[in-house]
Design an enzyme around this catalytic site. Sequence first.
Site, PDB file in Angstrom:
ATOM      1  N   SER A   1      45.763 -40.329  -0.219  1.00 53.17           N
ATOM      2  CA  SER A   1      45.000 -39.129  -0.554  1.00 53.17           C
ATOM      3  C   SER A   1      45.289 -38.012   0.458  1.00 53.17           C
ATOM      4  O   SER A   1      46.442 -37.606   0.615  1.00 53.17           O
ATOM      5  CB  SER A   1      43.515 -39.467  -0.634  1.00 53.17           C
ATOM      6  OG  SER A   1      42.757 -38.408  -1.150  1.00 53.17           O
TER       7      SER A   1
ATOM      8  N   ASP B   1      43.353 -16.744   8.142  1.00 54.02           N
ATOM      9  CA  ASP B   1      44.541 -16.841   8.989  1.00 54.02           C
ATOM     10  C   ASP B   1      44.915 -18.291   9.295  1.00 54.02           C
ATOM     11  O   ASP B   1      45.408 -18.607  10.374  1.00 54.02           O
ATOM     12  CB  ASP B   1      44.354 -16.051  10.288  1.00 54.02           C
ATOM     13  CG  ASP B   1      43.172 -16.528  11.116  1.00 54.02           C
ATOM     14  OD1 ASP B   1      42.346 -17.314  10.584  1.00 54.02           O
ATOM     15  OD2 ASP B   1      43.053 -16.122  12.288  1.00 54.02           O
TER      16      ASP B   1
ATOM     17  N   HIS C   1      42.345 -43.133  -8.386  1.00 60.37           N
ATOM     18  CA  HIS C   1      42.739 -42.571  -7.101  1.00 60.37           C
ATOM     19  C   HIS C   1      42.705 -43.609  -5.976  1.00 60.37           C
ATOM     20  O   HIS C   1      43.468 -43.514  -5.005  1.00 60.37           O
ATOM     21  CB  HIS C   1      41.804 -41.404  -6.759  1.00 60.37           C
ATOM     22  CG  HIS C   1      42.157 -40.662  -5.527  1.00 60.37           C
ATOM     23  ND1 HIS C   1      43.214 -39.779  -5.461  1.00 60.37           N
ATOM     24  CD2 HIS C   1      41.594 -40.670  -4.288  1.00 60.37           C
ATOM     25  CE1 HIS C   1      43.281 -39.262  -4.239  1.00 60.37           C
ATOM     26  NE2 HIS C   1      42.325 -39.784  -3.516  1.00 60.37           N
TER      27      HIS C   1
END
Length: 430
Positions: free
Chosen positions: A142, A351, A404
């Site tokens: 993951s 940023d 998953h």
Amino acid sequence: MQACFYVDDLFYRQHQFELPLDYADQDGETIRVFAREVVAKDKQDTDLPWLVYLQGGPGFPAPRPDSNSGWFKRALKQYRILLLDQRGTGLSTVISHQTLACKTPEQQVTYLSQFRADNIVRDAEAIREQLGIQQWALLGQSFGGFCALHYLSYYPQSLSRAYLTGGIPSMTRHADDVYQATYQRVLDKTQQFFHAFPAAQGMCNRIADYLLNNEVILPNGQRFTVEQFQLIGINLGRSGGALAMYYLLEDAFVDVNSQPELSYSFLTAMLAEQSYLTNPIYAVLHESIYCQQDASQWSAHRVREHYPQCNYVSGADFCFTGEMVYPWMFEQLETLKPLKVAANLLAAKADWPQLYDIEQLAKNTVPVTAAVYVEDMYVEFDYSRETLALMPNAKAWMTNEYEHNGLRADGERILDKLISMAEVIEQTQS
């Protein structure tokens, strides 16, 4: 001093490393990073290649193995494993509401900004150098796969192989694209759940209506709301998660003086579902894993406006949400409340450094093999395919056999498949 011990046929050794908080300031504040070495007892003194496990999340420690089973069993046939507690987790210098309490919101932002994948990988590189290892392999599950792709982007010379399971992110898409896709996946899984368990829709509506009309308090003193109840939909993306959820719903109410109340056992289970309380990185930095020189601006919250069925009103069909974080969590969840200002500042932060080098990944020669789950609710299959198209030397096993958490459910088989695929790549290269 290193702590060592044996359990059955495995040897364990603990490692502690003192590393920079900010690698741009090598003489500044340091943090502790913990890693656990695991090797087969009969190979303890053998010169084996190393395999570093990168945990999913973000914000969770490495697993604590208690037996030679699952993917450990396959890996230990040929590797010495290093289980890394990523910075901020486990026995590394931990991030929690307690450890952040002494910092102002601005200081919290500065501090937390150092806990993304780029610095997790820098930690791994510093550890590799301190241990005197020339190269090692990665197993990224993951979010651990996201970290592995950063590793491949900037330190490929340090890697022998990379095995990825359910962890191939988009290189270029904004968080909004990610959540547009994953909301639809959650709605699909929700529909499948109610189809498989027809009585569950009524159970969920009854619970939601009760929460709307009553003040319900969780065992930690926190008010329990419909929005919090919807979060348990995260389990629909895991093997066996749907049935476990249904059993929880069956146990929701208890009669008290002939009146229904949500049971203490149910509320305790709901509290246990809120891992954000004990692992705040999972909440406060979750959306940042998709950010590269841009701000998330609470992406999941904004995208939710396109899915009005997720906003429950009495009389409508209830639906779940999944692996999404929201600004209201920092108003409702007890241990996240002190991080509200910092969370808003981090959501506006634009940023963030670049996480991936597409040019480097396009010419990568490190054998990369990946298990990509077609029906993955957490990592969008189509976006994983886009990334794989940018990495011509990577080989993927695309399957709908697993959810998953396939590595946890059938790890021995999955890792064996990825190792075999990597061997074929190496034979081709030679």
